[in-house]
Design a protein around this motif. Structure first.
Motif, PDB file in Angstrom:
ATOM      1  N   VAL A 247       0.836  -1.202   0.000  1.00  0.00           N
ATOM      2  CA  VAL A 247       0.000   0.000   0.000  1.00  0.00           C
ATOM      3  C   VAL A 247       0.869   1.250   0.000  1.00  0.00           C
ATOM      4  O   VAL A 247       0.612   2.213  -0.733  1.00  0.00           O
ATOM      5  N   THR A 248       1.920   1.255   0.801  1.00  0.00           N
ATOM      6  CA  THR A 248       2.809   2.413   0.876  1.00  0.00           C
ATOM      7  C   THR A 248       3.509   2.664  -0.447  1.00  0.00           C
ATOM      8  O   THR A 248       3.583   3.801  -0.920  1.00  0.00           O
ATOM      9  N   VAL A 249       4.010   1.615  -1.060  1.00  0.00           N
ATOM     10  CA  VAL A 249       4.710   1.763  -2.341  1.00  0.00           C
ATOM     11  C   VAL A 249       3.727   2.177  -3.432  1.00  0.00           C
ATOM     12  O   VAL A 249       4.024   3.050  -4.249  1.00  0.00           O
ATOM     13  N   GLY A 250       2.572   1.568  -3.462  1.00  0.00           N
ATOM     14  CA  GLY A 250       1.596   1.869  -4.504  1.00  0.00           C
ATOM     15  C   GLY A 250       0.998   3.251  -4.418  1.00  0.00           C
ATOM     16  O   GLY A 250       0.646   3.849  -5.437  1.00  0.00           O
ATOM     17  N   ALA A 251       0.916   3.798  -3.237  1.00  0.00           N
ATOM     18  CA  ALA A 251       0.283   5.104  -3.071  1.00  0.00           C
ATOM     19  C   ALA A 251       1.170   6.252  -3.546  1.00  0.00           C
ATOM     20  O   ALA A 251       0.664   7.285  -3.974  1.00  0.00           O
ATOM     21  N   ASN A 252       2.468   6.088  -3.502  1.00  0.00           N
ATOM     22  CA  ASN A 252       3.363   7.205  -3.771  1.00  0.00           C
ATOM     23  C   ASN A 252       4.058   7.166  -5.124  1.00  0.00           C
ATOM     24  O   ASN A 252       4.684   8.149  -5.502  1.00  0.00           O
ATOM     25  N   ASN A 253       4.011   6.066  -5.833  1.00  0.00           N
ATOM     26  CA  ASN A 253       4.787   5.941  -7.060  1.00  0.00           C
ATOM     27  C   ASN A 253       3.874   5.638  -8.239  1.00  0.00           C
ATOM     28  O   ASN A 253       3.554   4.490  -8.521  1.00  0.00           O
ATOM     29  N   ASP A 254       3.471   6.672  -8.953  1.00  0.00           N
ATOM     30  CA  ASP A 254       2.591   6.466 -10.107  1.00  0.00           C
ATOM     31  C   ASP A 254       3.266   6.833 -11.424  1.00  0.00           C
ATOM     32  O   ASP A 254       2.618   6.909 -12.453  1.00  0.00           O
ATOM     33  N   GLN A 255       4.594   7.010 -11.408  1.00  0.00           N
ATOM     34  CA  GLN A 255       5.300   7.322 -12.635  1.00  0.00           C
ATOM     35  C   GLN A 255       5.370   6.083 -13.532  1.00  0.00           C
ATOM     36  O   GLN A 255       5.499   4.969 -13.048  1.00  0.00           O
TER      37      GLN A 255
END
Length: 99
Positions: free
Chosen positions: A19-27
């Motif tokens: 969840v933490t990784v998916g929430a902040n990295n949308d590049q």
């Protein structure tokens, strides 16, 4: 019971990391591997690599656990054989003393 709590904590940690990784990295990035190239979101790539690392770690741990388990079984058999041999020798000695 301890095993279930341990598994629950591990699963909870994996979900929190995802969840933490998916929430902040949308590049969107270009990922080149040996046979092809893909356009992936950074969060997807990190999640895939994290999952592969987790699975690889479990497989390696399972291999060494199985190796130790088989060695343990082998040593227990050896102990039983040696115990029988010792008891046979003790009975032979006792018979020799009686004669």
């Amino acid at each position: 019971m301890i095993k279930f709590i341990f598994v629950f904590i591990i699963l909870l940690a994996v979900v929190l990391v995802a969840v933490t990784v998916g929430a902040n990295n949308d590049q969107v990035i270009s990922f080149n591997y040996i046979v092809a190239q893909s356009e992936l979101q950074l969060s997807t790539l990190v999640a895939i690599l994290f999952g592969l690392g987790l699975i690889l770690g479990w497989l390696i741990s399972a291999f060494f656990y199985l190796k130790l388990k088989l060695k343990n079984i082998s040593l227990n058999r050896q102990i039983k054989r040696q115990g029988k041999l010792i008891s046979e020798l003790n009975t032979d000695i006792a018979k020799a003393k009686q004669e």
